[in-house]
Design a protein around this motif. Structure first.
Motif, mmCIF file in Angstrom:
data_model
loop_
_atom_site.group_PDB
_atom_site.id
_atom_site.type_symbol
_atom_site.label_atom_id
_atom_site.label_comp_id
_atom_site.label_asym_id
_atom_site.label_seq_id
_atom_site.Cartn_x
_atom_site.Cartn_y
_atom_site.Cartn_z
ATOM 1 N N CYS A 181 108.089 83.444 67.208
ATOM 2 C CA CYS A 181 108.606 84.814 67.158
ATOM 3 C C CYS A 181 107.687 85.796 67.879
ATOM 4 C CB CYS A 181 108.763 85.234 65.693
ATOM 5 S SG CYS A 181 107.373 84.709 64.636
ATOM 6 N N CYS A 182 106.398 85.515 67.892
ATOM 7 C CA CYS A 182 105.411 86.491 68.381
ATOM 8 C C CYS A 182 104.549 85.987 69.530
ATOM 9 C CB CYS A 182 104.480 86.911 67.247
ATOM 10 S SG CYS A 182 105.306 87.875 65.972
ATOM 11 N N CYS A 241 103.923 83.295 60.005
ATOM 12 C CA CYS A 241 103.399 83.768 61.293
ATOM 13 C C CYS A 241 102.335 84.822 61.007
ATOM 14 C CB CYS A 241 104.523 84.362 62.131
ATOM 15 S SG CYS A 241 103.908 85.300 63.553
ATOM 16 N N CYS A 244 103.364 88.392 62.362
ATOM 17 C CA CYS A 244 104.372 89.061 61.513
ATOM 18 C C CYS A 244 103.736 89.505 60.191
ATOM 19 C CB CYS A 244 105.521 88.108 61.184
ATOM 20 S SG CYS A 244 106.622 87.727 62.543
HETATM 21 ZN ZN LIG Z 1 105.821 86.381 64.243
#
Ligand SMILES: [Zn+2]
Length: 272
Positions: A181-182, A241, A244
């Motif tokens: 996601c990051c 994560c 996050c």
């Molecule tokens: Zn993330």
């Protein structure tokens, strides 16, 4: 057989230190969080990174808290350099806080139950290993360079060489680290991964911007462990994560490098 897909468990220890444990590793271990220490400001609060702007008193107290929570006293550290060297250590390599470590390595392995292995991360992927037959353990630091250099596979090879481990008996926990996601990168990261793992692009998605990519470091490390012979069912992966969850973990990217570090710690003891 435990369910390796079960979520990692949050532990709030009596000492205050908060850490996560993996469902498939029954020996003493923990992936620390930022929570439950005494440091302030950007090091708030369970900072375990020695050589930074945090006070020695606070760092020492944070170590006291996590060591007491895990029931370990002899810690072995390493100087991490984003490569794939994996070193065998014993309690003779025990580290005194604030003393420089006399060697570089991004992974440690041991069959000495009195020796707790420590690696540091703050977005990079921590991997803990346990051989249930030899009762040997390992701790690996897999940032993107270490991942591309197959530190996961090297860690398994070193356990085979040093302890006679069979990969089928090794259990692995891939801890909290930056998620797909990051972890946005340029093309250098996917290209480096593809040199090590031919199907690396299965773990890469296009980024929001042209020329950028989202790379699943945990997934690649899992695939590298499987290629090294570790059964898929022996591997657990944290879904957290660090970027996050930047209030719970230090994220190098989120903080721009102004940060403390969490530690991942394992010792070959504590089997019920
Ligand atoms: Zn993330």
């Amino acid at each position: 057989m435990k369910d390796n897909n079960a979520p990692f468990t949050a532990v709030i220890s009596e000492s205050g230190a908060q850490y996560m444990t993996s469902p498939n590793i029954p020996v003493t271990h923990g992936f620390t969080t930022r929570l439950g220490g005494v440091s302030g400001g950007i090091y708030s609060s369970l900072n375990l990174r020695e050589h930074c702007g945090d006070s020695r008193e606070n760092i020492a107290e944070n170590y006291r808290r996590i060591a007491s929570a895990l029931g370990v006293s002899t810690l072995c550290f390493t100087r991490q350099v984003h490569k794939n060297t994996v070193r065998t250590v014993t309690a003779k390599d025990a580290h005194t806080l604030f003393e420089p470590v006399p060697y570089e390595a991004d992974g440690l392995i041991t069959e000495d139950p009195n020796c707790a292995l420590v690696i540091f991360t703050a977005d990079c992927i921590p991997i803990l290993l346990w051989d249930r037959e030899k009762n040997a353990v390992g701790a690996l630091h897999a940032g993107w360079r270490g991942t591309a250099a197959d530190i996961a596979g090297v860690g398994i090879s070193r356990m085979i060489e040093e302890f006679g481990s069979e990969p089928k008996n090794i259990f692995a926990a891939i801890g909290p680290g930056i998620g797909q996601c990051c972890f946005e990168t340029g093309c250098d990261v996917p290209e480096a991964m593809a040199k090590t793992l031919p199907n690396a692009m299965d773990f890469v998605k296009p980024g929001k911007v042209s020329g950028k990519f989202m790379v699943d470091l945990k997934g690649i490390n899992r695939a590298l462990l499987i290629r090294a012979g570790v059964p898929a069912e022996n591997i657990s992966v944290s879904d957290e994560c660090t970027m996050c969850l930047h209030d719970k973990y230090w994220s190098h990217r989120f903080t721009g490098g102004e940060r403390g570090s969490q530690a991942s710690i394992i010792a070959a003891k504590g089997l019920a």
